[in-house]
Design an enzyme around this catalytic site. Structure first.
Site, short mmCIF file in Angstrom:
data_model
loop_
_atom_site.label_atom_id
_atom_site.label_comp_id
_atom_site.label_asym_id
_atom_site.label_seq_id
_atom_site.Cartn_x
_atom_site.Cartn_y
_atom_site.Cartn_z
CE LYS A 111 -4.38 -1.59 1.97
NZ LYS A 111 -5.35 -1.39 3.05
CE LYS A 192 -10.51 -12.94 -3.58
NZ LYS A 192 -9.92 -13.06 -2.26
CE LYS A 195 -15.04 -5.07 0.02
NZ LYS A 195 -14.27 -4.83 1.23
P1 AMP Z 1 -11.70 -8.48 0.70
O1 AMP Z 1 -12.91 -7.95 0.01
O2 AMP Z 1 -10.64 -8.93 -0.27
O3 AMP Z 1 -11.19 -7.60 1.80
O4 AMP Z 1 -12.13 -9.84 1.43
C1 AMP Z 1 -12.97 -9.90 2.55
C2 AMP Z 1 -13.35 -11.34 2.80
O5 AMP Z 1 -14.13 -11.86 1.71
C3 AMP Z 1 -12.18 -12.31 2.93
O6 AMP Z 1 -12.47 -13.28 3.91
C4 AMP Z 1 -12.07 -12.95 1.57
O7 AMP Z 1 -11.49 -14.23 1.62
C5 AMP Z 1 -13.53 -13.01 1.14
N1 AMP Z 1 -13.63 -12.89 -0.33
C6 AMP Z 1 -13.35 -11.79 -1.07
N2 AMP Z 1 -13.57 -12.01 -2.38
C7 AMP Z 1 -13.97 -13.31 -2.50
C8 AMP Z 1 -14.34 -14.15 -3.60
N3 AMP Z 1 -14.34 -13.69 -4.85
N4 AMP Z 1 -14.70 -15.42 -3.34
C9 AMP Z 1 -14.72 -15.88 -2.07
N5 AMP Z 1 -14.39 -15.16 -0.99
C10 AMP Z 1 -14.02 -13.87 -1.18
#
Ligand code: AMP
Ligand code: TRP
Length: 326
Positions: A111, A192, A195
């Site tokens: 970051k 994946k 967001k």
């Molecule tokens: P993040 O949005 O990357 O901060 O992720 C927050 C939580 O959501 C974490 O536990 C990730 O493992 C889960 N997560 C984020 N994107 C995915 C996805 N595409 N599939 C499954 N789990 C996800």
């Protein structure tokens, strides 16, 4: 009963991937553990935030979590910035954390490269996270893999503090959310669903219009084979739609392959869109009831009372042990 705690940053609208990979896990855990969930707003300001947007996101995220099934009767739900003991504890922990160990945090390295002028808070962020965790003597911290290093440093800080000042903190373990399915981007199913994904057509956000969600699923990238079969390598698009269908309906992959043995991709996509849209519509209905309600404030008012009592006791214990007294 073992205790778990997790924090969620109020930045961006959560995706269907977050729901399947993380929120659904938390909904399961709430029956197995004493659960604490808080909105990590103090963490989000390590990167500049627009104040109006931030407070809107905070309220929206809490409503969305409850709408997804996080039960206020089974979880202590609170807002981090309303519990002043987190920042107080964090300072005492910072003075027992080495500059060198914080410099090794990979998220900080990533970051800080992206921002020309980053804040000192971005650097000390893992200590604030340690204080969130250690204040509650939790057993497990469910997080995504990117946060594993931060839970490990919280453990190191706790072990060091206990050695120096006497037994003060429980040593927590990380609980990686990896038994939930991984949801891929609808346009580029080798990536994946995230967001921060580039193409909005590939991402389902929980607050998207239902008709938009249907369009995104109907337009998802597939292949030219016309066969609903799970094969991540050769058929990543169809495999992702099978994963989505499986995670919403609870059906197994072989059962789904059987169900759509003679179906074309259009019919399969429609079935996926139907179950996803029905699920997300229910979440949105509940969200709309909550977002401007007093019920939401009552949940946070109850949560903060419970959270403050626990964190205050830990703060006073630390202060006393460190000799911060007359
Ligand atoms: P993040 O949005 O990357 O901060 O992720 C927050 C939580 O959501 C974490 O536990 C990730 O493992 C889960 N997560 C984020 N994107 C995915 C996805 N595409 N599939 C499954 N789990 C996800
Ligand atoms: N740093 C976490 C994230 O960005 C959020 C968080 C803050 C957290 N404090 C926490 C997670 C304590 C678990 C426990 O996702």
């Amino acid at each position: 009963m073992k205790k778990i705690l997790t924090g969620i940053q109020p930045t961006g609208v959560i995706t269907f991937g977050n729901y399947i990979g993380a929120i659904k896990q938390m909904v399961k855990y709430q029956d197995e553990y004493e659960s604490y969930i808080f909105i990590a707003d103090l963490h989000s300001i390590t990167i500049p935030q627009d104040p109006k947007e931030l407070s809107k996101n905070i309220r929206s995220l809490i409503a969305l979590y409850i709408a997804c099934g996080i039960d206020p009767d089974k979880n202590v739900i609170f807002l981090q910035s309303e519990n002043e003991y987190h920042a107080n504890i964090s300072w005492m922990l910072e003075c027992n954390t080495y500059f060198g160990e914080l410099s090794r945090m990979t998220q900080f390295k990533d970051k800080s490269k992206k921002h020309a002028n980053f804040s000192a808070g971005l650097f000390t962020y893992p200590v604030l996270m340690a204080s969130d965790i250690l204040a509650y003597d939790v057993d497990y911290v469910p997080v995504g893999i990117d946060q594993k290093q931060h839970v490990e440093i919280a453990r190191d800080i706790a072990i060091r503090f206990n050695k120096k000042f006497g037994d003060t903190f429980n040593i927590p373990d990380v609980l990686i959310n990896d038994d939930g399915a991984k949801i891929m981007d609808l346009v580029d199913p080798t990536k994946k669903m995230s967001k921060s994904g580039e193409n909005p057509k590939g991402i389902i956000r929980l607050l998207d219009d239902i008709s938009e969600i249907r369009k995104k699923i109907m337009g998802a990238t597939t292949d030219s084979e016309m066969c609903v079969k799970y094969d991540e390598v050769n058929k990543p698009g169809i495999s992702n739609l099978i994963t989505i269908y499986a995670s919403v309906t609870g059906k197994s992959i072989p059962d789904i392959e059987n169900e759509f043995l003679n179906a074309n991709y259009g019919a399969f996509k429609k079935a996926v869109a139907d179950v996803v849209c029905s699920l997300i519509s229910k979440i949105q209905d509940r969200y709309n009831e909550l977002i401007n309600s007093e019920e939401l404030d009552r949940v946070l008012d109850n949560g903060i009372v419970k959270a403050r009592v626990i964190a205050k006791a830990k703060y006073l214990d630390m202060k006393n042990k460190m000799g911060l007294k007359r």
